[in-house]
Design a protein around this motif. Structure first.
Motif, PDB file in Angstrom:
ATOM      1  N   LEU A  55      31.475  44.244  36.574  1.00  0.00           N
ATOM      2  CA  LEU A  55      30.832  43.096  36.980  1.00  0.00           C
ATOM      3  C   LEU A  55      31.186  42.098  37.458  1.00  0.00           C
ATOM      4  O   LEU A  55      31.441  41.552  36.538  1.00  0.00           O
ATOM      5  CB  LEU A  55      28.758  43.665  35.789  1.00  0.00           C
ATOM      6  N   LEU A  56      31.007  41.727  38.498  1.00  0.00           N
ATOM      7  CA  LEU A  56      31.435  40.411  38.927  1.00  0.00           C
ATOM      8  C   LEU A  56      30.209  39.290  39.469  1.00  0.00           C
ATOM      9  O   LEU A  56      29.089  40.570  40.233  1.00  0.00           O
ATOM     10  CB  LEU A  56      31.820  40.324  41.027  1.00  0.00           C
ATOM     11  N   VAL A  57      29.737  38.236  38.531  1.00  0.00           N
ATOM     12  CA  VAL A  57      28.768  37.988  38.926  1.00  0.00           C
ATOM     13  C   VAL A  57      29.037  36.262  39.251  1.00  0.00           C
ATOM     14  O   VAL A  57      30.034  35.707  38.846  1.00  0.00           O
ATOM     15  CB  VAL A  57      28.060  37.307  37.093  1.00  0.00           C
ATOM     16  N   ARG A 109      33.191  31.954  39.109  1.00  0.00           N
ATOM     17  CA  ARG A 109      32.562  33.275  39.037  1.00  0.00           C
ATOM     18  C   ARG A 109      33.197  33.925  37.773  1.00  0.00           C
ATOM     19  O   ARG A 109      33.464  33.154  36.870  1.00  0.00           O
ATOM     20  CB  ARG A 109      32.794  34.015  39.820  1.00  0.00           C
ATOM     21  N   ASP A 110      32.185  34.849  37.052  1.00  0.00           N
ATOM     22  CA  ASP A 110      31.870  35.340  36.028  1.00  0.00           C
ATOM     23  C   ASP A 110      32.826  36.879  35.610  1.00  0.00           C
ATOM     24  O   ASP A 110      32.402  37.678  36.861  1.00  0.00           O
ATOM     25  CB  ASP A 110      31.236  35.169  34.942  1.00  0.00           C
ATOM     26  N   LEU A 111      33.461  37.461  35.751  1.00  0.00           N
ATOM     27  CA  LEU A 111      34.105  38.998  35.939  1.00  0.00           C
ATOM     28  C   LEU A 111      33.973  39.680  33.945  1.00  0.00           C
ATOM     29  O   LEU A 111      34.070  39.444  32.723  1.00  0.00           O
ATOM     30  CB  LEU A 111      35.401  39.123  35.589  1.00  0.00           C
ATOM     31  N   ASN A 116      34.468  49.944  51.138  1.00  0.00           N
ATOM     32  CA  ASN A 116      34.655  48.743  49.679  1.00  0.00           C
ATOM     33  C   ASN A 116      34.381  48.921  48.022  1.00  0.00           C
ATOM     34  O   ASN A 116      34.267  50.084  48.129  1.00  0.00           O
ATOM     35  CB  ASN A 116      33.832  47.988  50.389  1.00  0.00           C
ATOM     36  N   HIS A 117      34.380  48.236  47.360  1.00  0.00           N
ATOM     37  CA  HIS A 117      34.206  48.233  46.165  1.00  0.00           C
ATOM     38  C   HIS A 117      33.391  48.944  45.411  1.00  0.00           C
ATOM     39  O   HIS A 117      33.023  48.783  44.420  1.00  0.00           O
ATOM     40  CB  HIS A 117      35.629  47.256  45.241  1.00  0.00           C
ATOM     41  N   LEU A 118      31.729  48.488  46.145  1.00  0.00           N
ATOM     42  CA  LEU A 118      30.503  48.493  45.867  1.00  0.00           C
ATOM     43  C   LEU A 118      30.835  49.865  44.981  1.00  0.00           C
ATOM     44  O   LEU A 118      31.482  51.293  45.042  1.00  0.00           O
ATOM     45  CB  LEU A 118      29.571  48.094  46.857  1.00  0.00           C
ATOM     46  N   VAL A 139      30.845  46.890  40.654  1.00  0.00           N
ATOM     47  CA  VAL A 139      31.597  47.459  41.904  1.00  0.00           C
ATOM     48  C   VAL A 139      32.892  48.445  40.705  1.00  0.00           C
ATOM     49  O   VAL A 139      32.933  48.627  39.473  1.00  0.00           O
ATOM     50  CB  VAL A 139      32.848  46.134  41.915  1.00  0.00           C
ATOM     51  N   ARG A 140      33.703  48.971  41.642  1.00  0.00           N
ATOM     52  CA  ARG A 140      34.793  50.002  40.752  1.00  0.00           C
ATOM     53  C   ARG A 140      35.773  49.551  40.329  1.00  0.00           C
ATOM     54  O   ARG A 140      36.385  48.643  41.226  1.00  0.00           O
ATOM     55  CB  ARG A 140      35.151  50.944  42.048  1.00  0.00           C
ATOM     56  N   ARG A 141      36.742  49.798  39.448  1.00  0.00           N
ATOM     57  CA  ARG A 141      38.129  48.781  39.284  1.00  0.00           C
ATOM     58  C   ARG A 141      38.832  48.955  39.885  1.00  0.00           C
ATOM     59  O   ARG A 141      39.271  50.409  39.706  1.00  0.00           O
ATOM     60  CB  ARG A 141      37.941  48.776  37.374  1.00  0.00           C
TER      61      ARG A 141
END
Ligand code: Q0Z
Length: 292
Positions: free
Chosen positions: A29-31, A16-18, A70-72, A90-92
């Protein structure tokens, strides 16, 4: 890893990439990529559609768990089309350094620890359990999040208390067990046994100290077994990357670079991920090759 206009690359894990959106310091953004790893080793080639499937699964689970914060992110900048279906804004949060593992079954590294010590993360278990046995009650077996490249280390609950404080530790445990129970009940309706799963939580600045974050209840963070095939204590037929693990174990000594996965293993793994999403959500995901 993709260059994303309007975003700055922060970090990359094995799969994954952040990214951070320009001008929105409170968001990330979590990818999820299509990359796959097994035994902590990144493998080639990628599994087509994997990132989109795991992202769809995380979103679906958040929707099925409306009582769990949740963090969305509610809004935010546009997500580039190139990654939209495998990205979550997502929220940091301030992430807790604890992997919140819940097990309904003893298997994998938990079974290995049980064999050596009679306990997992300090939770004593009855004697005589076999690999794949269901536990009478799910157990919370936290692990300390190791730096990248290191193995997570199972820790007793007392150590979680030292790391995050008593109140937060209890919230992590109670929320993890509650989410596991709810998810296991939903999975059971689809003929699936949720053998174990791993959650991560973070603290909202000035807000909820135990927000459910990261990916949840995906086949990368969980073991799903076919309930019928794993009845009576037989080890499960898995919907995770067990196909990849089995092939790698049979085809690699574990030293030097791992061999490339053959096309049929890539295809079987992709099909298995799709089948999981379809069975859980009742809908064939985009690009599904499943014949119904
Ligand atoms: C997640 C990860 C990587 C993808 C940090 N809501 C959040 N707030 C703050 N941090 C995170 C989250 Cl989810 C966070 N990770 C894991 C690493 C790519 C996800 F390189 N790290």
């Amino acid at each position: 890893m993709t260059d994303l206009p309007g975003y700055r690359h922060l970090a990359s894990g094995k799969v994954r990439d952040l990214y951070a959106p320009d001008g929105a310091d409170d968001l990330l953004l979590l990818v999820a990529s299509d990359r796959v790893s097994a035994f902590d080793v990144p493998l080639e080639p990628a599994i087509p559609g994997k990132g989109a499937l795991l992202t769809a699964l995380t979103r679906w689970w958040f929707g099925r768990l409306p009582d769990v914060p949740n963090h969305l992110a509610a809004g935010g900048p546009a997500v580039p089309e190139a990654v939209r279906e495998r990205a979550m804004l997502v929220r940091r949060l301030s992430m807790h350094p604890v992997e919140c593992v819940v097990r309904g079954v003893v298997t994998g590294s938990g079974y290995a620890e049980y064999r050596e010590t009679g306990a997992i993360s300090g939770v004593r278990l009855p004697a005589g359990l076999a690999d794949g046995d269901r536990l009478p009650e799910p157990i919370f077996t936290p692990a300390f999040k190791a730096e990248q490249g290191e193995h997570d280390e199972n820790i007793p609950f007392d150590r979680v208390v030292e790391l995050v404080g008593g109140d937060v530790a209890e919230q992590l445990r109670d929320r993890s067990l509650a989410v596991y129970r709810r998810a296991a009940a939903i999975a059971a309706e689809a003929g699936l046994l949720l053998a174990d799963t791993k959650f991560e939580f973070g603290a909202e600045p000035g807000g909820d100290p135990a927000v459910l974050a990261d990916e949840v209840l995906t086949s990368d963070s969980s073991r799903y077994w076919d309930a019928a095939a794993s009845a009576g204590g037989r080890p499960g037929v898995s919907f995770d990357k067990q196909i990849v693990r089995n092939w790698l174990r049979a085809n690699w000594e574990g030293t030097g670079p791992p061999p490339a996965l053959p096309p049929e293993i890539v295809q079987q793994t992709a099909d298995r991920y799709r089948e999981l999403v379809e069975r859980l959500t009742g809908t064939a995901p985009e690009g599904s090759t499943l014949v119904r």
